[in-house]
Design an enzyme around this catalytic site. Structure first.
Site, PDB file in Angstrom:
ATOM      1  N   HIS A 135       7.389 -37.377  40.609  1.00 42.01           N
ATOM      2  CA  HIS A 135       6.877 -38.387  39.687  1.00 42.01           C
ATOM      3  C   HIS A 135       5.853 -39.309  40.359  1.00 42.01           C
ATOM      4  O   HIS A 135       6.019 -39.704  41.504  1.00 42.01           O
ATOM      5  CB  HIS A 135       8.022 -39.235  39.150  1.00 42.01           C
ATOM      6  CG  HIS A 135       8.709 -40.061  40.206  1.00 42.01           C
ATOM      7  ND1 HIS A 135       8.281 -41.318  40.534  1.00 42.01           N
ATOM      8  CD2 HIS A 135       9.760 -39.792  41.000  1.00 42.01           C
ATOM      9  CE1 HIS A 135       9.064 -41.792  41.486  1.00 42.01           C
ATOM     10  NE2 HIS A 135       9.967 -40.891  41.786  1.00 42.01           N
ATOM     11  N   ASP A 136       4.816 -39.631  39.629  1.00 33.40           N
ATOM     12  CA  ASP A 136       3.816 -40.635  40.030  1.00 33.40           C
ATOM     13  C   ASP A 136       2.992 -40.217  41.244  1.00 33.40           C
ATOM     14  O   ASP A 136       2.246 -41.033  41.799  1.00 33.40           O
ATOM     15  CB  ASP A 136       4.486 -42.000  40.310  1.00 33.40           C
ATOM     16  CG  ASP A 136       5.169 -42.564  39.078  1.00 33.40           C
ATOM     17  OD1 ASP A 136       4.463 -42.999  38.159  1.00 33.40           O
ATOM     18  OD2 ASP A 136       6.409 -42.536  39.005  1.00 33.40           O
TER      19      ASP A 136
END
Lengths: 314, 314, 314
Positions: free
Chosen positions: C221-222
């Site tokens: 994620h991210d």
């Protein structure tokens, strides 16, 4: 695997064309390979090296290929090929199931559970309440999923164990052990995308309540993961492993078969675990050791040139 | 890739707007990149460093971007961009195929084979007898599957090779080599869940008879795995590798490209194989060495502090 | 995540049953966790250890569980459980979306894009022109795919972040952080088979233009991957990593969270990256170091027995 009812050794011996040694009036309640075997079970042994283990195991009935005397309370059934006889028995009581439709008629799904399009669920699967089963998940037959379980896309629950018997004749052949176990996933588990959790060979592969699993993780057959564990992406756990409660395995860790990782152990990323680890410690490297020792070891390695400078003229 | 019929170099040169150097009456029977090239084939070369290799290869026709003299028996075709010309030729004879339906009309499936729901099979795929193709398997076009093959859920057979030409202009660009090869899986192979076996760039990726592959395994383009091998979970094998018969690779092993692992070699879990290994031995670590040496090395590392104690006052 | 319009802290405090400390007339434009937070955003902090970080961050509104004085320009909202309050706010503005059909009605698909059978695409997904989306791909809601992107079979784009808050009460519990971010894939990216690219917790997971990703790769994620990168098979990249342009990661490399790999760095196969790496170098091993030093280290290790011979009689 539990048998549907107690089965007499006479029936079993007849079905397998085998010869009873010892108590001919025994009954069996289950079928299990040697790692999972309990009192009342049928198991098999086909190699001299393991005769003693099998005869001293909890098994009540042992399929065997040598005429040995039956220990007290056990019945031996003498057959030519115990592996094949065992498989034959498993298949008789656990008929082969192959998905014919996306969602088998016999599945049970709890209230509030949402199943996305393009999910395939095999026969006799049970899914609890308020679960989310994302697209392209496959759940093989007989698996059990608890309440509030989330399974992300592409994950495969309950594929066959990677378990073969090598036969070294003219050509090597790997003969498949038939998996009759299940995957049991307890409440509040989340499983990431494209994971694979194999069914047990004869028992259950278990994911304990509240455990969270990231993407692309492999869990082998008959492995039992405790409650509240964190398993990061691309971890691979072999078969018949016990991971106790609250264990954390960081990314790409590999865990060998037949071992235990103790409660609250943490294994840092990319480590390899070839043997059991006590709980409550942080481990690192291959073979995984306490991280503080391993870090010192890395520091020592960097000092070899310095040592060399001291000794090169000796 | 074989051509559908012998093609004249005149046609090829005209199609590619290239210039013939050498024998203008030659004919080509196949298209193959340099690792797979055989007599009768067209190949390409676009970097000075590899001119000699290409000109001395088995190729009959070489697409090239420099005016060199053609060796005896070979025809050169001078083009501005041999990589692009090669791709253009591949695409002409191997039209792009994208799945429009779950099961393409042109697939051939043998008796007794069961294909689960939600399987996608591309054009011109052949599947033998008594196979089990589990849900969510994808088989790209032109792949060949033998008899009694089992493929578990989510496995992808025949995706494109990871093979790009880097063009370093104002911005770097990776231009894709078009894969026109296939995956060929022989009889009695079992492939676990969520594996990826890429098609050959121009030849075949091969899985030999009786080989068993666990979950989440990657096999790169043009790699040839022998008969009766065991490949455990999360193993990654790069492109153009040769794995001979009866090799065992344990979990998370990584194998680099362009090398050979000899017959009956065993590579222990998490090892990395950067160069060829002889058969019949047990290997371990990175770079993978005979396990007994590697184990001694691990023991030696633990003795550095002891050595330091001896020399620190020197 | 951007809010649909500026929201007053009064509304927020009321919605969360919280108490405003500081400027009560502030407005918020977005919601972001601490790693992604920008001016105008709401964020949260619930542990003393991070109070300072949160109060000194770019955030305009901080959900907090202790009565501290608000720094100039910031508003604190005092709540019992900032993590839960944050999640509640995220869910309010980003309603939960679960796929009900294979292709959601709200998806936008550009001209020339081909979507294979058995693909599932969630709500509000945008796909550009001339893409190829192969069978069994899943794209979760809100993801953005550019032009000429190829995604191979079984890949999962936009599954939830592996991000939990540990609550150690009577039993440990992992409470899930709700992911409201997206995956953004720029033009000319190719993603192999059975990859997983997770959505951002509150921002975007980004794959830069022209980057090529092999099979079975995990991107957390991210994480933001630059332009023109090559990511080989089975690489795992944790969350909130920055990979700059033209980086190459070879097979099975693991990258820890919260770090940066600089432009044009090359990380050799199976290496582990626990901390940031400067660009322009070739790295190897665990912890990844410049390959030339690591190779020397491997050579030094092999000389320990020789050193021992020199010192054993001391």
């Amino acid at each position: 695997m539990q048998l549907p009812a107690p089965i007499s050794v006479e029936w079993i011996a007849k079905y397998l064309h085998g010869e009873i040694i010892g108590n001919a009036h025994q009954q069996a309640n289950g079928i299990n390979e040697i790692h999972q075997v309990r009192h009342g079970d049928i198991t098999f042994v086909d190699h001299e090296k393991y005769y003693k283990t099998a005869l001293q195991s909890a098994a009540t009935v042992v399929l065997i290929n040598q005429r040995l005397s039956a220990p007290a309370g056990k019945t031996l059934i003498l057959v030519d090929d115990p592996f094949r006889a065992y498989n034959q028995l498993v298949r008789h009581f656990h008929p082969f199931s192959f998905p014919e439709t996306s969602l088998a008629q016999s599945i049970q799904v709890g209230e509030g559970t949402r199943i996305a399009p393009e999910v395939v669920i095999g026969e006799h699967v049970q899914i609890g309440k308020d679960c989310l089963i994302y697209p392209h998940v496959t759940i093989y037959d007989h698996c059990i999923i608890g309440d509030r379980v989330i399974i992300h896309s592409g994950t495969v629950i309950g594929a066959d164990a990677f378990y073969y018997k090598k036969r070294t004749g003219e050509v090597w052949q790997y003969e498949k052990m038939i998996s009759c176990g299940r995957v049991v996933i307890e409440n509040d588990v989340e499983v990431g995308a494209n994971c694979t959790i194999d069914k047990g060979v004869s028992g259950d592969t278990l994911i304990g309540a509240g455990t969270k699993i990231d993407n692309l993780v492999h869990v082998g057959h008959d492995t039992r993961i405790g409650k509240g564990c964190l398993i990061a992406a691309q971890v691979g756990i072999a078969g018949t492993v016990i991971i106790e409660d609250h264990v954390t395995l960081w990314g790409q860790v590999g865990v060998s078969k037949d071992l235990t990782i103790g409660r609250e152990a943490v294994v840092l990323a990319q480590s390899g675990v070839p043997s059991s680890l006590k709980g409550g410690q942080i481990y690192f490297g291959y073979p995984a050791e306490e991280a503080r020792y391993k870090r010192r070891e890395i520091a020592w390695i960097k000092r070899i040139p310095e040592i060399w400078e001291k000794v090169k003229h000796l």
